[in-house]
Write an enzyme that holds these catalytic residues in place. Structure first.
Site, PDB file in Angstrom:
ATOM      1  N   CYS A  90      31.691  38.580  29.037  1.00  0.00           N
ATOM      2  CA  CYS A  90      30.740  39.122  28.097  1.00  0.00           C
ATOM      3  C   CYS A  90      31.202  39.642  26.957  1.00  0.00           C
ATOM      4  O   CYS A  90      30.476  39.652  25.744  1.00  0.00           O
ATOM      5  CB  CYS A  90      29.813  40.071  28.632  1.00  0.00           C
ATOM      6  SG  CYS A  90      29.132  39.381  30.512  1.00  0.00           S
ATOM      7  N   HIS A 362      21.465  36.898  24.881  1.00  0.00           N
ATOM      8  CA  HIS A 362      22.763  37.386  25.475  1.00  0.00           C
ATOM      9  C   HIS A 362      23.549  36.148  25.606  1.00  0.00           C
ATOM     10  O   HIS A 362      24.084  35.712  26.882  1.00  0.00           O
ATOM     11  CB  HIS A 362      22.955  38.064  26.610  1.00  0.00           C
ATOM     12  CG  HIS A 362      24.365  38.776  27.112  1.00  0.00           C
ATOM     13  ND1 HIS A 362      25.259  38.622  26.223  1.00  0.00           N
ATOM     14  CD2 HIS A 362      24.722  38.931  28.388  1.00  0.00           C
ATOM     15  CE1 HIS A 362      26.553  38.864  26.975  1.00  0.00           C
ATOM     16  NE2 HIS A 362      25.997  39.120  28.287  1.00  0.00           N
ATOM     17  N   CYS A 392      28.846  46.169  29.130  1.00  0.00           N
ATOM     18  CA  CYS A 392      29.487  45.913  30.507  1.00  0.00           C
ATOM     19  C   CYS A 392      30.142  44.474  30.335  1.00  0.00           C
ATOM     20  O   CYS A 392      29.688  43.564  29.330  1.00  0.00           O
ATOM     21  CB  CYS A 392      28.717  46.115  31.212  1.00  0.00           C
ATOM     22  SG  CYS A 392      27.108  45.085  31.420  1.00  0.00           S
TER      23      CYS A 392
END
Length: 407
Positions: A90, A362, A392
């Site tokens: 991520c 995202h 995160c």
């Protein structure tokens, strides 16, 4: 010692995977387009003088494979510009900015492209993505995987697998990690839903005010259609509507489609250079990279990764959370935003002021650069100076960057 400054920032609209506006666009095409848009903001820069092109991607295989960064540099006609595809899941395009920052500080380059892309729609085989697939994992994780499934079935209280003598699976389903955070911190669904509604409402307001128009580089599809707005934000979202959604990951769980991010397609790019080169080119930088942080924790509560990473970045900057005018936490799940913000002592009125990933989306590899672009835009819009970006990371990590607005 040279300072690392951001002189250009751009992002594509964010499409919904499989059914959205960007499903027909290849990731290399999308990345090349947004990098070109960022470079176009710096007309005085000879792009052949870029020292390296760093491209974040969470799943660098299939159309995302073959060291896509180098593919993109060639597509742009920049044969002499090297390229490296970076994977920190991520936070892949937070890592790209961190590497540019470090190279400039070390005196090993003057100009870098920090970008990221993810087109989930283009994954060749999406069966089971986001869920644990035993054939992908080391057998050492088998017992932890079995325990995770039992927890999901019984909705039992989460405990650290190492307390049970188990090795935690690094990549269990991300939704299960969110449920673990909710259980361990006692964050109720109502609070998660409230944040999901807040994200959507803030994004709706920002769109009406034209905020995102200042950061989005439109994408032209093969048929000539121009996509210039995000697919995700929904007008008129209310608690009444969101509270009716069913849990996704556990029976009687708390995580729903209304309080977590969707799957997406998108790209973003920054041009990062030394302040000395910016001065030589007569540029007025957008922002300075002040400091960064990276941390790790149990994969099964990966959502709390922003806590330690932010503390590191703030300490290296010689600052505290009170010194930050605005902050952005990537909204993979509302529960991890709430848990991290509570632990860091954040003022929720300064957090994700234009909405976050629950509304916007995202696209894994691009989100770091997207948030940097959005944070710089927000600092300009609200005439603020310092901002913190943090997220995160699947697998149990966290990353953070402190930025100072310069123009």
């Amino acid at each position: 010692m040279a300072e690392a400054v951001i002189v250009a920032a751009a992002r594509t609209p964010i499409g919904r995977a499989f059914k959205g506006s960007l499903t027909s666009v290849r990731p290399d095409d999308m990345a090349a387009g947004v990098i070109r848009a960022a470079l176009d903001q710096v007309p005085g820069l000879d792009p052949t003088t870029v020292d390296d092109l760093y491209l974040g991607c969470a799943e660098p295989w299939g159309e995302h494979g073959f060291n896509m960064a180098r593919v993109v540099s060639v597509m742009l006609g920049l044969d002499t510009v090297p390229g490296s595809t970076i994977n920190r899941f991520c936070a892949s395009s937070v890592q790209t900015t961190r590497q540019a920052f470090h190279a400039i500080k070390a005196g090993e380059g003057e100009v870098f492209i920090s970008a990221g892309v993810e087109c989930v729609s283009r994954y060749a085989d999406f069966k089971g993505a986001g869920e644990s697939k035993p054939e992908w994992h080391n057998p050492l994780f088998a017992d932890a995987m079995a325990r995770t499934k039992e927890t999901a079935r019984t909705n039992a209280t989460w405990t650290d697998p190492r307390e049970q003598g188990l090795i935690p699976d690094a990549y269990i389903a991300m939704g299960q990690t969110a449920e673990n955070v909710a259980t361990s911190l006692g964050i109720p669904r109502e609070r998660q839903d409230e944040w999901g509604v807040t994200s959507q409402n803030r994004a709706e307001k920002a769109i009406a005010e034209g905020v995102f128009e200042r950061e989005i580089a439109p994408v032209t599809l093969a048929d000539g259609t121009v996509v210039s707005t995000d697919d995700g934000p929904r007008p008129g979202v209310t608690m009444e509507k969101v509270s009716q959604l069913q849990p996704v990951f556990r029976e009687d769980g708390t995580v729903t489609a209304g309080n977590c991010c969707p799957l997406n397609d998108g790209a973003a790019a920054l041009v990062v250079m030394s302040d000395t080169r910016a001065k030589e080119l007569g540029l007025r930088p957008l922002a300075r990279v002040v400091s960064t942080g990276v941390s790790a924790l149990s994969p099964e509560i990966m959502g709390l990764g922003p806590i330690e990473a932010s503390r590191q970045a703030l300490a290296r900057a010689g600052m505290t959370i009170e010194d930050m005018d605005l902050y952005e936490i990537n909204e993979a799940f509302a529960v991890q935003v709430l848990g991290s913000a509570d632990a860091l002592g954040m003022d929720y009125e300064r957090l994700n002021v234009h909405g976050g990933a629950i509304a916007l989306g995202h696209p894994f590899g691009s989100t770091g650069a997207r948030i940097s672009t959005t944070l710089i835009n927000a600092l300009q819009t609200h005439d603020k100076q310092f901002g913190l970006e943090t997220m995160c990371v699947g697998g149990g990590q966290g990353m953070a960057i402190v930025l100072e607005r310069l123009s």
